[in-house]
Design a protein around this motif. Structure first.
Motif, PDB file in Angstrom:
ATOM      1  N   THR A 326      26.133  74.647 -51.965  1.00  0.00           N
ATOM      2  CA  THR A 326      26.570  73.335 -51.499  1.00  0.00           C
ATOM      3  C   THR A 326      28.077  73.164 -51.678  1.00  0.00           C
ATOM      4  O   THR A 326      28.683  73.697 -52.607  1.00  0.00           O
ATOM      5  CB  THR A 326      25.853  72.199 -52.263  1.00  0.00           C
ATOM      6  N   ALA A 327      28.650  72.398 -50.758  1.00  0.00           N
ATOM      7  CA  ALA A 327      30.050  71.966 -50.848  1.00  0.00           C
ATOM      8  C   ALA A 327      30.186  70.751 -49.935  1.00  0.00           C
ATOM      9  O   ALA A 327      29.485  70.644 -48.931  1.00  0.00           O
ATOM     10  CB  ALA A 327      31.008  73.068 -50.405  1.00  0.00           C
ATOM     11  N   HIS A 328      31.070  69.836 -50.275  1.00  0.00           N
ATOM     12  CA  HIS A 328      31.244  68.661 -49.411  1.00  0.00           C
ATOM     13  C   HIS A 328      32.417  68.873 -48.464  1.00  0.00           C
ATOM     14  O   HIS A 328      33.479  69.351 -48.858  1.00  0.00           O
ATOM     15  CB  HIS A 328      31.420  67.382 -50.236  1.00  0.00           C
ATOM     16  N   TRP A 329      32.189  68.520 -47.201  1.00  0.00           N
ATOM     17  CA  TRP A 329      33.224  68.721 -46.184  1.00  0.00           C
ATOM     18  C   TRP A 329      34.153  67.518 -46.057  1.00  0.00           C
ATOM     19  O   TRP A 329      35.238  67.623 -45.473  1.00  0.00           O
ATOM     20  CB  TRP A 329      32.605  69.032 -44.823  1.00  0.00           C
ATOM     21  N   ASP A 330      33.768  66.362 -46.571  1.00  0.00           N
ATOM     22  CA  ASP A 330      34.520  65.124 -46.323  1.00  0.00           C
ATOM     23  C   ASP A 330      35.688  64.960 -47.297  1.00  0.00           C
ATOM     24  O   ASP A 330      35.745  65.593 -48.357  1.00  0.00           O
ATOM     25  CB  ASP A 330      33.597  63.916 -46.482  1.00  0.00           C
ATOM     26  N   HIS A 331      36.605  64.073 -46.910  1.00  0.00           N
ATOM     27  CA  HIS A 331      37.623  63.590 -47.846  1.00  0.00           C
ATOM     28  C   HIS A 331      37.909  62.120 -47.514  1.00  0.00           C
ATOM     29  O   HIS A 331      37.087  61.451 -46.884  1.00  0.00           O
ATOM     30  CB  HIS A 331      38.868  64.464 -47.822  1.00  0.00           C
ATOM     31  N   LEU A 332      39.046  61.619 -47.905  1.00  0.00           N
ATOM     32  CA  LEU A 332      39.295  60.169 -47.905  1.00  0.00           C
ATOM     33  C   LEU A 332      39.857  59.614 -46.608  1.00  0.00           C
ATOM     34  O   LEU A 332      40.011  58.400 -46.469  1.00  0.00           O
ATOM     35  CB  LEU A 332      40.268  59.814 -49.047  1.00  0.00           C
ATOM     36  N   VAL A 405      14.748  77.439 -55.567  1.00  0.00           N
ATOM     37  CA  VAL A 405      14.905  78.133 -56.846  1.00  0.00           C
ATOM     38  C   VAL A 405      16.012  77.501 -57.676  1.00  0.00           C
ATOM     39  O   VAL A 405      15.903  77.323 -58.892  1.00  0.00           O
ATOM     40  CB  VAL A 405      15.210  79.624 -56.599  1.00  0.00           C
ATOM     41  N   GLY A 406      17.092  77.164 -57.028  1.00  0.00           N
ATOM     42  CA  GLY A 406      18.282  76.634 -57.690  1.00  0.00           C
ATOM     43  C   GLY A 406      19.458  76.822 -56.762  1.00  0.00           C
ATOM     44  O   GLY A 406      19.279  77.151 -55.583  1.00  0.00           O
ATOM     45  N   GLY A 407      20.639  76.607 -57.294  1.00  0.00           N
ATOM     46  CA  GLY A 407      21.781  76.765 -56.417  1.00  0.00           C
ATOM     47  C   GLY A 407      23.111  76.672 -57.119  1.00  0.00           C
ATOM     48  O   GLY A 407      23.200  76.500 -58.342  1.00  0.00           O
ATOM     49  N   VAL A 408      24.136  76.800 -56.291  1.00  0.00           N
ATOM     50  CA  VAL A 408      25.520  76.838 -56.741  1.00  0.00           C
ATOM     51  C   VAL A 408      26.296  75.776 -55.972  1.00  0.00           C
ATOM     52  O   VAL A 408      26.227  75.713 -54.741  1.00  0.00           O
ATOM     53  CB  VAL A 408      26.140  78.227 -56.488  1.00  0.00           C
ATOM     54  N   ASN A 409      27.043  74.944 -56.680  1.00  0.00           N
ATOM     55  CA  ASN A 409      27.891  73.932 -56.054  1.00  0.00           C
ATOM     56  C   ASN A 409      29.352  74.344 -56.168  1.00  0.00           C
ATOM     57  O   ASN A 409      29.785  74.840 -57.221  1.00  0.00           O
ATOM     58  CB  ASN A 409      27.674  72.582 -56.732  1.00  0.00           C
ATOM     59  N   MET A 410      30.112  74.129 -55.094  1.00  0.00           N
ATOM     60  CA  MET A 410      31.524  74.530 -55.064  1.00  0.00           C
ATOM     61  C   MET A 410      32.369  73.325 -54.667  1.00  0.00           C
ATOM     62  O   MET A 410      32.194  72.763 -53.588  1.00  0.00           O
ATOM     63  CB  MET A 410      31.722  75.679 -54.074  1.00  0.00           C
ATOM     64  N   ASP A 411      33.271  72.940 -55.551  1.00  0.00           N
ATOM     65  CA  ASP A 411      34.068  71.741 -55.309  1.00  0.00           C
ATOM     66  C   ASP A 411      35.475  71.942 -55.862  1.00  0.00           C
ATOM     67  O   ASP A 411      35.678  71.902 -57.077  1.00  0.00           O
ATOM     68  CB  ASP A 411      33.396  70.534 -55.987  1.00  0.00           C
ATOM     69  N   ALA A 412      36.432  72.177 -54.975  1.00  0.00           N
ATOM     70  CA  ALA A 412      37.854  72.261 -55.328  1.00  0.00           C
ATOM     71  C   ALA A 412      38.180  73.513 -56.142  1.00  0.00           C
ATOM     72  O   ALA A 412      38.148  73.511 -57.367  1.00  0.00           O
ATOM     73  CB  ALA A 412      38.302  71.004 -56.066  1.00  0.00           C
ATOM     74  N   HIS A 463      26.174  68.694 -57.296  1.00  0.00           N
ATOM     75  CA  HIS A 463      25.099  69.295 -58.083  1.00  0.00           C
ATOM     76  C   HIS A 463      24.241  68.226 -58.745  1.00  0.00           C
ATOM     77  O   HIS A 463      23.037  68.404 -58.935  1.00  0.00           O
ATOM     78  CB  HIS A 463      25.696  70.216 -59.152  1.00  0.00           C
ATOM     79  N   PHE A 464      24.858  67.078 -59.103  1.00  0.00           N
ATOM     80  CA  PHE A 464      24.147  66.022 -59.819  1.00  0.00           C
ATOM     81  C   PHE A 464      23.004  65.453 -58.989  1.00  0.00           C
ATOM     82  O   PHE A 464      21.937  65.118 -59.522  1.00  0.00           O
ATOM     83  CB  PHE A 464      25.151  64.929 -60.206  1.00  0.00           C
ATOM     84  N   SER A 465      23.212  65.354 -57.670  1.00  0.00           N
ATOM     85  CA  SER A 465      22.152  64.820 -56.811  1.00  0.00           C
ATOM     86  C   SER A 465      20.880  65.661 -56.889  1.00  0.00           C
ATOM     87  O   SER A 465      19.757  65.127 -56.866  1.00  0.00           O
ATOM     88  CB  SER A 465      22.626  64.771 -55.357  1.00  0.00           C
ATOM     89  N   PHE A 466      21.037  66.971 -56.983  1.00  0.00           N
ATOM     90  CA  PHE A 466      19.878  67.861 -57.048  1.00  0.00           C
ATOM     91  C   PHE A 466      19.307  67.919 -58.455  1.00  0.00           C
ATOM     92  O   PHE A 466      18.084  68.006 -58.637  1.00  0.00           O
ATOM     93  CB  PHE A 466      20.268  69.247 -56.549  1.00  0.00           C
ATOM     94  N   ALA A 467      20.178  67.872 -59.455  1.00  0.00           N
ATOM     95  CA  ALA A 467      19.704  67.882 -60.840  1.00  0.00           C
ATOM     96  C   ALA A 467      18.784  66.703 -61.111  1.00  0.00           C
ATOM     97  O   ALA A 467      17.754  66.845 -61.788  1.00  0.00           O
ATOM     98  CB  ALA A 467      20.894  67.848 -61.797  1.00  0.00           C
ATOM     99  N   LYS A 468      19.113  65.536 -60.566  1.00  0.00           N
ATOM    100  CA  LYS A 468      18.280  64.347 -60.766  1.00  0.00           C
ATOM    101  C   LYS A 468      16.866  64.555 -60.255  1.00  0.00           C
ATOM    102  O   LYS A 468      15.933  63.896 -60.712  1.00  0.00           O
ATOM    103  CB  LYS A 468      18.894  63.145 -60.045  1.00  0.00           C
ATOM    104  N   HIS A 469      16.708  65.478 -59.305  1.00  0.00           N
ATOM    105  CA  HIS A 469      15.394  65.774 -58.746  1.00  0.00           C
ATOM    106  C   HIS A 469      14.833  67.092 -59.282  1.00  0.00           C
ATOM    107  O   HIS A 469      13.867  67.620 -58.731  1.00  0.00           O
ATOM    108  CB  HIS A 469      15.468  65.793 -57.226  1.00  0.00           C
ATOM    109  N   GLY A 470      15.457  67.601 -60.337  1.00  0.00           N
ATOM    110  CA  GLY A 470      14.897  68.735 -61.051  1.00  0.00           C
ATOM    111  C   GLY A 470      15.369  70.102 -60.634  1.00  0.00           C
ATOM    112  O   GLY A 470      15.014  71.098 -61.272  1.00  0.00           O
ATOM    113  N   VAL A 471      16.157  70.216 -59.571  1.00  0.00           N
ATOM    114  CA  VAL A 471      16.589  71.539 -59.095  1.00  0.00           C
ATOM    115  C   VAL A 471      17.734  72.050 -59.971  1.00  0.00           C
ATOM    116  O   VAL A 471      18.787  71.409 -60.052  1.00  0.00           O
ATOM    117  CB  VAL A 471      17.048  71.477 -57.626  1.00  0.00           C
TER     118      VAL A 471
END
Length: 558
Positions: A326-332, A405-412, A463-471
């Motif tokens: 995961t990575a977010h494409w948006d900015h301000l 299974v799980g995952g990797v988040n990439m941010d900055a 990553h927090f969004s997925f952690a809240k759901h157990g991933v």
């Protein structure tokens, strides 16, 4: 990376304490050996540069910048050999509403030793979560509620004994034991809990029936300067669409400068510093300041469907088991102008780099051939507005979370150059740490816990969004122990970015960047994900972690 989690909804008991790996979490996981193929630095440079040009207008959701971003990503995902990840579509619609406060009046405070007036921008910022054309707070009683925490499981309630319905609550940022040196205390010691995040404070103020909530900005406990607040809270603010149009929220949420708060308290016959000290103790009683506040503004609103971009490389033997990147494409988008008049927050580091990494990794995976499990590449929208894109996916998953299974988040990505370490946000929370350690071993690098847990980074990326759901998700960044210059140089570079470019118009592409550290980190991201895609194991949260029970329940039905 966001510092605004505007619409996140988290149970108050879902808290991060100072987590360290339990002694009984060294499960015998089968971690396969993985050799990373060459990953294209040209792809990283080209996409980062293009996404952060002025033509993309800062990549705000619902703008021409979004359309250009979506076109670029789908073209590059397809060229990399991925398939559309949502049936025959590359997209998942994310229903949003944009609300922009306009014609904001000064914040006035009356009834004290003298009438006060504070201007929008340099002294205070304010917005609304309610879908109302006009917001008018008039002569609202002001109440200081300390840290604004109601934590029954900890025997802590800053709202006990006072009714704040229809009133304006004034709140301290972070949580009561922010200033301690250890990781032990009522609220995790130096490590921020979710109770310390401004999002929680607004949520609790709404639950208490407050008309408005104002957080006192203080640079150290907030972890960013007023320039970041002013830039990020001006212009359109994006929220998740709700059935009731935000009617259960406060009319106005905002921030005030600390010296503004001091003047308000002085006018009310109170000493701000003394009250800040008192608020650190259990049993603190909220203080009716005996003054009234007024502020008004108009809202410009528009509803839209922004989009997550989803691509998939199907696994060759277990295609119904999934690993996420995961990575977010948006900015301000457009934001407070710099002194030179530049008003586009280009978001080159944050997070054109992470978005480019999705494409570079997709190319590397197809080059190496499909692993056993499927790989999902997810570029999410509206992270800067509250992790809204990842939150929407986690609540409306295309692929079952019990089979993820799980995952990797990439941010900055860090542009400081190669480092001897990586920094893990939330180190010790899950067995994914073992995969990371294995990936780093061949490079002679080490994984370290974040040095500033008081800044609450765990709650500030997708990553927090997925952690809240157990991933189980792992989120790490290039470290500050640089090969050239050591920790002193790394800390100086981080400070320079935070103070001069983060969430501002000068987060721009630099052709002179040193990409060596980025590519080393990208190799590690690849290796960790590939390991997860080749093992037959299902790594879990460590025993005692707050997300363990959620994961166990989701897996029991898979």
């Amino acid at each position: 990376m966001t510092f605004k989690l505007a619409a996140a909804i988290v149970l108050p008991t879902l808290l991060l304490s100072a987590c360290t790996a339990a002694e009984d979490n060294s499960a015998d996981l089968a971690i396969p050996q993985v050799e990373a193929p060459e990953i294209s630095v040209d792809t990283m440079k080209d996409i980062t540069r293009e996404l952060s040009t002025d033509a993309f207008e800062g990549r705000a959701p619902g703008t021409a910048g979004e359309e250009k971003t979506l076109a670029l990503l789908t073209q590059r995902f397809e060229a990399a050999g991925l398939e559309p990840g949502n049936g025959d579509s590359w997209f998942q619609d994310v229903p949003l509403i944009s609300i922009e406060a306009q014609n904001v009046s000064p914040l006035t405070v009356t009834g004290g030793s003298g009438d006060l007036s504070f201007s929008y921008g340099p002294e205070m910022v304010v917005t609304s979560y309610q879908e109302q054309a006009k917001i008018d707070i008039t002569d609202s009683d002001m109440v200081f509620v300390g840290y604004g925490i109601n934590a029954p499981e900890r025997g802590w309630n800053d709202y006990e004994g006072i009714d704040v319905k229809g009133k304006t609550v004034v709140i301290l940022v972070n949580d009561p034991d922010f200033g301690t040196e250890s990781l032990e205390g009522e609220f995790g010691g130096r490590a921020m809990t979710y109770y310390g995040r401004w999002t929680y404070k607004y949520e609790e103020a709404a639950r208490q029936g407050a008309a408005a909530a104002l957080i006192i900005h203080d640079t150290a406990p907030a972890a960013y300067g007023w320039n970041v607040v002013e830039s990020s809270w001006s212009g359109p603010q994006f929220y998740a669409q709700t059935a009731n149009g935000g009617a259960d929220q406060t009319k106005a949420n905002g921030w005030i400068q600390k010296d503004v708060a001091a003047k308000i308290f002085a006018s009310a016959g109170q000493d701000l510093e003394a009250q800040m000290t008192a608020a650190k103790d259990k049993g603190f009683k909220a203080v009716d300041l005996g003054v009234k506040s007024s502020v008004s503004f108009e809202n410009t609103m528009s509803k839209m469907d922004s989009k997550n971009v989803v691509g998939i490389l199907k696994g060759k033997t277990r295609p119904d088991e999934y690993v996420l990147y995961t990575a977010h494409w948006d900015h301000l988008g457009r934001c407070k102008p710099a002194p030179d008049g530049d008003d586009i927050c280009n978001g080159a580091v944050d997070n054109a780099t992470g978005t480019a990494a999705l494409v570079a990794l997709a190319e590397a995976y197809t080059k190496a051939g499909a692993p056993d499990r499927s790989i999902v590449f997810l570029a999410v929208t509206a992270e800067e507005s509250g992790l809204l894109g990842s939150k929407y996916y986690a609540e409306n998953p295309i692929y079952p979370l019990g089979q993820t299974v799980g995952g990797v988040n990439m941010d900055a990505f860090s542009m400081s150059g190669p480092a001897n370490n990586v920094v893990v946000v939330g180190k010790g929370k899950s067995q994914l740490d073992m995969f990371l350690d294995a990936a780093l071993e061949s490079d002679g690098r080490v994984a370290e816990a974040e040095p500033t847990p008081e800044k609450g980074y765990y709650y500030r990326s997708d990553h927090f969004s997925f952690a809240k759901h157990g991933v189980p998700m792992i989120y790490f960044e290039g470290g500050e122990d640089l090969i050239e210059g050591g920790r002193e140089a790394g800390e100086a570079n981080s400070k320079d970015y935070t103070e001069n470019r983060y969430h501002g118009p000068k987060d721009e592409y630099d052709p002179n960047w040193n990409w060596d550290g980025v590519m080393g980190d990208l190799k590690t991201y690849y290796t960790v994900g590939r390991m997860l895609a080749m093992t037959e194991d299902w790594p879990n949260w460590n025993d005692g972690d707050e997300f363990r029970a959620i994961r166990d329940k989701s897996r029991s039905g898979s």
